[in-house]
Design a protein around this motif. Structure first.
Motif, PDB file in Angstrom:
ATOM      1  N   GLU A 278       0.780  -1.159   0.016  1.00 17.18           N
ATOM      2  CA  GLU A 278       0.113   0.090   0.039  1.00 17.18           C
ATOM      3  C   GLU A 278       0.964   1.247  -0.005  1.00 17.18           C
ATOM      4  N   TRP A 279       1.957   1.192   0.678  1.00 15.55           N
ATOM      5  CA  TRP A 279       3.074   2.550   0.896  1.00 15.55           C
ATOM      6  C   TRP A 279       3.655   2.670  -0.621  1.00 15.55           C
ATOM      7  N   SER A 280       4.015   1.433  -1.055  1.00 19.82           N
ATOM      8  CA  SER A 280       4.540   1.919  -2.546  1.00 19.82           C
ATOM      9  C   SER A 280       3.696   2.058  -3.408  1.00 19.82           C
ATOM     10  N   LYS A 281       2.545   1.674  -3.592  1.00 20.15           N
ATOM     11  CA  LYS A 281       1.392   2.166  -4.625  1.00 20.15           C
ATOM     12  C   LYS A 281       1.130   3.629  -4.499  1.00 20.15           C
ATOM     13  N   ASN A 282       0.782   3.981  -3.238  1.00 23.45           N
ATOM     14  CA  ASN A 282       0.240   5.324  -2.899  1.00 23.45           C
ATOM     15  C   ASN A 282       1.452   6.364  -2.787  1.00 23.45           C
ATOM     16  N   LYS A 283       2.654   5.932  -2.228  1.00 20.09           N
ATOM     17  CA  LYS A 283       3.741   6.827  -1.870  1.00 20.09           C
ATOM     18  C   LYS A 283       2.953   8.040  -1.120  1.00 20.09           C
ATOM     19  N   SER A 284       2.160   7.457  -0.085  1.00  8.77           N
ATOM     20  CA  SER A 284       1.440   8.584   0.763  1.00  8.77           C
ATOM     21  C   SER A 284       2.347   9.441   1.780  1.00  8.77           C
ATOM     22  N   THR A 285       2.064  10.353   2.471  1.00  4.13           N
ATOM     23  CA  THR A 285       2.711  11.127   3.307  1.00  4.13           C
ATOM     24  C   THR A 285       3.179  10.442   4.460  1.00  4.13           C
ATOM     25  N   ARG A 286       2.278   9.231   4.755  1.00  2.00           N
ATOM     26  CA  ARG A 286       2.498   8.506   5.914  1.00  2.00           C
ATOM     27  C   ARG A 286       3.743   7.559   5.724  1.00  2.00           C
ATOM     28  N   THR A 287       4.765   7.892   6.722  1.00  2.00           N
ATOM     29  CA  THR A 287       6.063   7.027   6.380  1.00  2.00           C
ATOM     30  C   THR A 287       5.699   5.566   6.859  1.00  2.00           C
ATOM     31  N   LEU A 288       6.701   4.806   6.076  1.00  2.00           N
ATOM     32  CA  LEU A 288       6.514   3.371   6.229  1.00  2.00           C
ATOM     33  C   LEU A 288       6.963   2.908   7.547  1.00  2.00           C
ATOM     34  N   ALA A 289       7.651   3.519   8.581  1.00  2.00           N
ATOM     35  CA  ALA A 289       8.190   3.152   9.664  1.00  2.00           C
ATOM     36  C   ALA A 289       6.588   3.393  10.667  1.00  2.00           C
ATOM     37  N   GLN A 290       5.808   4.275  10.233  1.00  2.00           N
ATOM     38  CA  GLN A 290       4.513   4.302  10.736  1.00  2.00           C
ATOM     39  C   GLN A 290       3.585   3.218  10.701  1.00  2.00           C
ATOM     40  N   ALA A 291       3.804   2.412   9.741  1.00  2.00           N
ATOM     41  CA  ALA A 291       3.032   1.321   9.338  1.00  2.00           C
ATOM     42  C   ALA A 291       3.057   0.354  10.418  1.00  2.00           C
ATOM     43  N   ARG A 292       4.121   0.493  11.433  1.00  3.63           N
ATOM     44  CA  ARG A 292       4.251  -0.346  12.341  1.00  3.63           C
ATOM     45  C   ARG A 292       3.003   0.052  13.745  1.00  3.63           C
ATOM     46  N   GLY A 293       2.058   0.165  13.364  1.00  3.65           N
ATOM     47  CA  GLY A 293       0.986   0.403  13.996  1.00  3.65           C
ATOM     48  C   GLY A 293       0.273  -0.766  14.831  1.00  3.65           C
ATOM     49  N   LEU A 294      -0.866  -0.713  15.282  1.00  9.49           N
ATOM     50  CA  LEU A 294      -1.463  -1.640  16.014  1.00  9.49           C
ATOM     51  C   LEU A 294      -2.009  -2.854  15.340  1.00  9.49           C
ATOM     52  N   ALA A 295      -1.944  -2.645  13.987  1.00  8.82           N
ATOM     53  CA  ALA A 295      -2.278  -3.779  13.010  1.00  8.82           C
ATOM     54  C   ALA A 295      -1.131  -4.847  13.083  1.00  8.82           C
ATOM     55  N   LEU A 296      -0.028  -4.109  12.963  1.00 10.67           N
ATOM     56  CA  LEU A 296       1.348  -5.054  13.006  1.00 10.67           C
ATOM     57  C   LEU A 296       1.725  -5.533  14.203  1.00 10.67           C
ATOM     58  N   LEU A 297       1.458  -4.765  15.384  1.00 13.01           N
ATOM     59  CA  LEU A 297       1.842  -5.154  16.778  1.00 13.01           C
ATOM     60  C   LEU A 297       1.305  -6.229  17.241  1.00 13.01           C
ATOM     61  N   LEU A 298      -0.225  -6.347  17.054  1.00 12.28           N
ATOM     62  CA  LEU A 298      -0.824  -7.363  17.537  1.00 12.28           C
ATOM     63  C   LEU A 298      -0.325  -8.837  17.066  1.00 12.28           C
TER      64      LEU A 298
ATOM     65  N   ARG B 287      13.999   0.065  11.959  1.00 12.62           N
ATOM     66  CA  ARG B 287      15.281   0.341  10.980  1.00 12.62           C
ATOM     67  C   ARG B 287      15.101  -0.138   9.500  1.00 12.62           C
ATOM     68  N   VAL B 288      14.996  -1.258   9.357  1.00 19.05           N
ATOM     69  CA  VAL B 288      14.794  -1.884   7.914  1.00 19.05           C
ATOM     70  C   VAL B 288      13.842  -1.065   7.095  1.00 19.05           C
ATOM     71  N   LEU B 289      12.532  -0.805   7.831  1.00 21.20           N
ATOM     72  CA  LEU B 289      11.447   0.018   7.063  1.00 21.20           C
ATOM     73  C   LEU B 289      12.031   1.203   6.935  1.00 21.20           C
ATOM     74  N   GLN B 290      12.594   1.958   7.590  1.00 18.57           N
ATOM     75  CA  GLN B 290      13.314   3.297   7.456  1.00 18.57           C
ATOM     76  C   GLN B 290      14.138   3.360   6.241  1.00 18.57           C
ATOM     77  N   GLN B 291      15.008   2.264   6.103  1.00 17.27           N
ATOM     78  CA  GLN B 291      16.091   2.194   5.054  1.00 17.27           C
ATOM     79  C   GLN B 291      15.311   1.763   3.495  1.00 17.27           C
ATOM     80  N   ILE B 292      14.148   1.247   3.700  1.00 22.40           N
ATOM     81  CA  ILE B 292      13.507   0.875   2.447  1.00 22.40           C
ATOM     82  C   ILE B 292      12.719   2.303   2.074  1.00 22.40           C
ATOM     83  N   GLU B 293      12.020   3.071   2.976  1.00 23.22           N
ATOM     84  CA  GLU B 293      11.659   4.158   2.796  1.00 23.22           C
ATOM     85  C   GLU B 293      12.533   5.380   2.094  1.00 23.22           C
ATOM     86  N   GLU B 294      13.816   5.306   2.502  1.00 25.41           N
ATOM     87  CA  GLU B 294      14.762   6.216   2.243  1.00 25.41           C
ATOM     88  C   GLU B 294      15.183   5.958   0.881  1.00 25.41           C
ATOM     89  N   GLY B 295      15.588   4.508   0.570  1.00 26.02           N
ATOM     90  CA  GLY B 295      16.259   4.210  -0.550  1.00 26.02           C
ATOM     91  C   GLY B 295      15.681   3.216  -1.341  1.00 26.02           C
TER      92      GLY B 295
END
Length: 123
Positions: free
Chosen positions: A36-56, A104-112
């Motif tokens: 979803e992030w790569s398709k939309n390239k939204s303003t929401r950072t990929l590191a923020q995708a570590r929300g409740l849906a991924l934490l549970l 950290r890996v999600l941040q690296q993917i987002e940056e490069g």
């Protein structure tokens, strides 16, 4: 008269199954978030995708691993309190490190992009 101790094999299998099913849910949620992030390239950072849906699902993996480790130690004759006392900190420490590394890996993917994860450069 001897008392025969019955090891908690059901708890061992239940912990293994809980961590495996939670791992499948974690995999599907992470793939969906990255797609979803790569398709939309939204303003929401990929590191923020570590929300409740991924934490549970991640907590489900950690809980299953904790029960698996505690039951495994009990099978080798450790008392239940000592087994849980060893398994809980071990699970919390390794789970925390994995969660930190995932960020950290999600941040690296987002940056490069996925090219930022050049695994051949570590040799």
């Amino acid at each position: 008269m001897y008392y025969y101790y019955s090891p908690p094999i059901i708890l061992l299998v239940a912990g293994l199954l809980a961590s495996l099913t939670s791992g499948l849910a974690f995999d599907a949620t992470l793939k969906m978030s990255v797609r979803e992030w790569s398709k939309n390239k939204s303003t929401r950072t990929l590191a923020q995708a570590r929300g409740l849906a991924l934490l549970l699902p991640f907590l489900g993996i950690c809980g299953g691993i904790c029960f698996f480790l505690a039951a495994g130690l009990q099978i080798f004759g450790f008392p239940a309190t000592l087994s849980l006392g060893i398994a809980l900190p071990l699970t919390l420490l390794s789970g925390g490190l994995v969660w930190f590394q995932l960020g950290r890996v999600l941040q690296q993917i987002e940056e490069g992009g996925s090219a930022a994860l050049d695994l051949d450069s570590f040799t």
